[in-house]
Design a protein around this motif. Structure first.
Motif, PDB file in Angstrom:
ATOM      1  N   ARG A 136     -12.840   0.335 -53.565  1.00 28.32           N
ATOM      2  CA  ARG A 136     -11.747  -0.412 -54.175  1.00 28.32           C
ATOM      3  C   ARG A 136     -10.599  -0.098 -53.239  1.00 28.32           C
ATOM      4  O   ARG A 136     -10.390   0.703 -52.311  1.00 28.32           O
ATOM      5  N   VAL A 137      -9.950  -1.466 -52.923  1.00 21.68           N
ATOM      6  CA  VAL A 137      -8.767  -1.300 -51.854  1.00 21.68           C
ATOM      7  C   VAL A 137      -7.523  -1.845 -53.013  1.00 21.68           C
ATOM      8  O   VAL A 137      -7.684  -1.970 -54.026  1.00 21.68           O
ATOM      9  N   ASN A 138      -6.496  -1.929 -52.282  1.00 21.21           N
ATOM     10  CA  ASN A 138      -5.135  -2.314 -53.008  1.00 21.21           C
ATOM     11  C   ASN A 138      -4.613  -3.577 -52.771  1.00 21.21           C
ATOM     12  O   ASN A 138      -4.116  -3.794 -51.655  1.00 21.21           O
ATOM     13  N   HIS A 139      -5.173  -4.516 -53.623  1.00 18.32           N
ATOM     14  CA  HIS A 139      -4.578  -5.834 -53.376  1.00 18.32           C
ATOM     15  C   HIS A 139      -3.788  -6.548 -54.735  1.00 18.32           C
ATOM     16  O   HIS A 139      -3.831  -5.504 -55.507  1.00 18.32           O
ATOM     17  N   SER A 140      -3.334  -7.489 -54.774  1.00 10.96           N
ATOM     18  CA  SER A 140      -2.726  -8.186 -55.974  1.00 10.96           C
ATOM     19  C   SER A 140      -3.614  -8.270 -56.781  1.00 10.96           C
ATOM     20  O   SER A 140      -3.387  -8.824 -58.107  1.00 10.96           O
ATOM     21  N   VAL A 141      -5.000  -8.382 -56.738  1.00 13.23           N
ATOM     22  CA  VAL A 141      -6.015  -8.577 -57.752  1.00 13.23           C
ATOM     23  C   VAL A 141      -7.137  -7.546 -57.562  1.00 13.23           C
ATOM     24  O   VAL A 141      -6.956  -7.108 -56.161  1.00 13.23           O
ATOM     25  N   PRO A 142      -8.074  -7.700 -58.459  1.00 14.14           N
ATOM     26  CA  PRO A 142      -9.044  -6.357 -58.206  1.00 14.14           C
ATOM     27  C   PRO A 142      -9.830  -6.817 -57.096  1.00 14.14           C
ATOM     28  O   PRO A 142     -10.358  -8.205 -56.643  1.00 14.14           O
ATOM     29  N   ALA A 143     -10.038  -5.935 -56.032  1.00 18.20           N
ATOM     30  CA  ALA A 143     -10.504  -6.061 -54.600  1.00 18.20           C
ATOM     31  C   ALA A 143     -11.292  -4.821 -54.256  1.00 18.20           C
ATOM     32  O   ALA A 143     -11.119  -3.694 -54.561  1.00 18.20           O
ATOM     33  N   THR A 144     -12.248  -5.128 -53.073  1.00 23.10           N
ATOM     34  CA  THR A 144     -13.103  -4.127 -52.731  1.00 23.10           C
ATOM     35  C   THR A 144     -12.987  -4.553 -51.073  1.00 23.10           C
ATOM     36  O   THR A 144     -13.104  -5.671 -50.496  1.00 23.10           O
TER      37      THR A 144
END
Ligand code: ZN
Ligand code: ZN
Length: 255
Positions: A136-144
């Motif tokens: 998991r990374v830190n974006h404005s929508v669920p993201a990996t």
């Protein structure tokens, strides 16, 4: 591992296409660019697509690829992989019989052109001898992001779109990564916007790299806004980090 850069931009202009990285001709990492770059034969060789998140610039090649497959009218399918919320968005907001036909049901469920395969962060899957793990990374929508290891043990890290993050850097420090494709979208002066929208600037990139115990052999930058490319390039140069450079559409990276 051979990685063909179909696109590596944070926008779309001639010569600057949205992200798409073709690994050994078979596995596509993000699908922002497919059909505008690859011949029909090359599109046919893609059997798996790993999606980092469901923003349009990372998925927009999928509907056209599906259409090209059905037009050729052969028994053929492509497996699209991502975390559950990403697959849900693809199904509900793209392949929803409104924006585009639902190719997960065409010609029928069993033989569908597009198959979905859910990946779970931190749980490794193996595809054709490639070991793949999502983080998991830190974006404005669920993201990996992903770390992909080939049969020879060569490791590629791809962040997808992210602001400052942790899990993927921890893993990158556990065993050396050979190539890292990391996003930097904005110049330093736009840091507030970068953080608010889940992106990096050159200054934030430096802070992220400081989190990795062993730096990757080569750091390749993706997703810059072409309108700010010059500034981003000079700011990255000023960081004084060895082996970091901005990617170009069409280049081939050998790992
Ligand atoms: Zn995004
Ligand atoms: Zn993006």
């Amino acid at each position: 591992m051979k990685i063909k850069v179909l696109g590596c931009s944070g926008a779309e202009f001639p010569g600057h296409n949205p992200p798409g990285f073709l690994i050994d001709g078979k596995i596509l990492l993000d699908a922002g660019t497919i059909g505008s770059y690859l011949s029909e034969d090359a599109q046919w060789k893609i059997r798996h697509i790993l999606i980092s998140h469901a923003h349009l610039d990372h998925i927009k090649g999928i509907p056209f690829l599906a259409d090209n497959i059905i037009i050729k009218n052969k028994k053929h399918n492509v497996t699209v992989m991502g975390i559950a919320p990403v697959l849900k968005t693809l199904k509900n907001s793209l392949l929803n019989n409104k924006i585009w036909p639902d190719f997960t049901m065409i010609p029928n469920v069993e033989k569908a052109v597009i198959k979905f395969l859910e990946v779970k962060p931190g749980r490794q899957i193996e595809i054709n001898g490639y070991k793949i793990m999502a983080y998991r990374v830190n974006h404005s929508v669920p993201a990996t992001g992903y770390i992909i290891q080939d049969k020879r043990g060569k490791r590629l890290l791809y962040t997808g779109d992210t602001g400052p993050t942790h899990a993927i850097w921890k893993e990158a420090g556990r065993a050396k990564v050979d190539r890292a494709i990391i996003e930097v979208s904005f110049p330093n002066k736009m840091e507030a916007l970068a953080v608010a929208t889940g992106h990096l600037t050159p200054r934030l990139l430096k802070k992220e790299l400081d989190k990795i115990k062993i730096l990757p052999d080569k750091i390749l930058i993706t997703h810059p806004k072409p309108q700010h490319l010059k500034t981003i390039r000079s700011e990255i140069k000023k960081l004084g980090i060895l082996n970091v450079r901005i990617l170009k559409d069409g280049e081939v990276i050998t790992v």
